[in-house]
Design a protein around this motif. Structure first.
Motif, PDB file in Angstrom:
ATOM      1  N   CYS A 107      -9.915  33.036  21.871  1.00 20.44           N
ATOM      2  CA  CYS A 107     -10.775  34.168  21.495  1.00 20.44           C
ATOM      3  C   CYS A 107     -10.000  35.468  21.292  1.00 20.44           C
ATOM      4  O   CYS A 107     -10.614  36.532  21.099  1.00 20.44           O
ATOM      5  N   GLU A 166     -18.621  33.612  22.683  1.00 16.24           N
ATOM      6  CA  GLU A 166     -17.626  33.964  21.666  1.00 16.24           C
ATOM      7  C   GLU A 166     -17.195  32.735  20.869  1.00 16.24           C
ATOM      8  O   GLU A 166     -17.100  32.779  19.636  1.00 16.24           O
ATOM      9  N   GLU A 170     -17.875  32.194  16.855  1.00 23.23           N
ATOM     10  CA  GLU A 170     -16.753  32.054  15.922  1.00 23.23           C
ATOM     11  C   GLU A 170     -16.572  30.623  15.421  1.00 23.23           C
ATOM     12  O   GLU A 170     -15.677  30.358  14.610  1.00 23.23           O
TER      13      GLU A 170
END
Length: 381
Positions: A107, A166, A170
């Motif tokens: 991340c 996250e 993504e």
């Protein structure tokens, strides 16, 4: 602290009802081969507990059963040593697992980010690290020490939830799954003594030297495990190298080595070393191990490797991923030298999609790097 099997079983039953639990361990290993488990911390959405594995009469079976429960995600930060302890004591590897240090790298939180850094950046909470170097085997532990230990799993709940969101946002959840497969592999923790030499830095040039090193390193590994002491307490690495190079065939020759403690020529350890050396020397020449050698890099490979480093940094910053988890220096050097034939992680799975294919295009002249408006960018040719 939980100090009885009944209390542990009740806590584990509660933790098993959640979708995930966070876990950390405190241990000592300065004077032992196997880590000495001193404390277990666990937390679920609505519960946090500390277990004393040193308590008299406690049976950790409920804990190991929880670790084997495939319905609960086990969340660690920098999981390898914790899993090594669980594997050694319980003969199992927790599954499924989620390592927040690896997830943070995916991340974009940087290379090998620490737990307190993550907590600070995600929760804006400062962790008091004054109890960091506690001797966790001593009892009783103070309230301050217990608070510090518990904070390792209570804040981890929020860190986990943040990183999980996250990854999902993504579209990188599968990236983490590939990384967790390595941490869940038995081979990661169950290293055979005959392979112990592989953890040593290669300083040898002759096959016979490597053969001796393999035999003596295997003896040291078995001895350290059986006596539960660090490898260096049996024989330091420098001693292994000197034995491999000098190849003492008898006690007198062994006594002349600089790195061998005085008196070893009269000990059982000295006898075992001589036996290992002579066993290696009896290996037929055709069966001697091959010394790993790096083939000379083709012309221009070093310059190509430097360009790949720039490309890696460029892509890592653009995609918000730690460069270290995409490729290392060895990956880049091998891609520069071997191209698509390089058997490296950077040319497999999500890493190839993110970086590897572009890296190959760069060294094949299909992509260029240029400097525009004080920024470097990669452009298709």
């Amino acid at each position: 602290m939980i100090e009885t099997t009944a209390e542990l079983a009740a806590a584990c039953e509660t933790l098993a009802s959640g979708q995930y639990l966070t876990i950390d361990t405190e241990f000592l290993r300065e004077t032992t081969f196997w880590p000495q488990l001193c404390l277990i911390q666990m937390a679920g959405p609505d519960i946090a507990v500390i277990v004393d594995p040193l308590a008299k009469g406690i049976d950790l079976a409920p804990f190991f059963e929880l670790m084997a429960n495939t319905n609960v995600i086990k969340v660690f930060h920098a999981a390898r040593q914790d899993i090594e302890i669980i594997y050694n004591l319980g003969k199992l590897i927790p599954h499924p697992i989620f390592d927040t240090q690896v997830a943070a790298m995916v991340c974009g939180f940087g290379d090998s980010v620490s737990y307190d850094q993550l907590v600070s950046r995600i929760k804006n909470v400062h962790i008091d690290k004054s109890s960091r170097f506690t001797d966790w085997s001593r009892r009783p532990l103070t309230e301050k020490q217990l608070d510090y230990a518990l904070a390792d799993v209570t804040h981890l709940r929020d860190v986990y939830q943040h990183l999980k969101q996250e990854l999902e946002r993504e579209g990188r959840s599968l990236w983490l799954t590939e990384e967790m497969a390595i941490l869940e592999a038995k081979e990661t923790y169950d290293i055979h003594p005959d392979d112990a030499w592989q953890r040593l830095k290669m300083r040898l040039k002759k096959p016979v030297e490597l053969a001796v090193l393999q035999k003596v390193a295997a003896w040291r590994e078995r001895e350290a495990r059986s006596r539960n002491v660090p490898r260096g307490r049996i024989l330091k690495d420098d001693g292994l190298y000197e034995i491999a190079q000098q190849q003492p065939k008898d006690m007198e020759a062994l006594s002349r080595l600089r790195t061998i403690p005085k008196g070893w020529e009269r000990s059982a350890a000295g006898t075992a070393i001589i036996e290992a050396v002579n066993a290696a020397l009896e290996v037929p020449k055709a069966d001697m191990p091959k010394v790993p050698r790096q083939s000379p890099s083709p012309e221009g490979a070093q310059a190509a490797s430097e360009m790949l480093k720039v490309l890696l940094k460029l892509i890592a910053e653009k995609q918000g991923v730690a460069a270290k988890i995409i490729a290392n220096s060895d990956d880049l050097e091998r891609i520069a030298s071997e191209g698509s034939a390089a058997d490296v992680g950077a040319l497999k799975g999500w890493r190839r999609e993110l970086f590897g294919d572009t890296a190959l295009k760069l060294i094949n002249g299909e992509v260029a790097l240029r400097f525009v408006d004080r920024k470097i960018e990669a452009v298709e040719l």
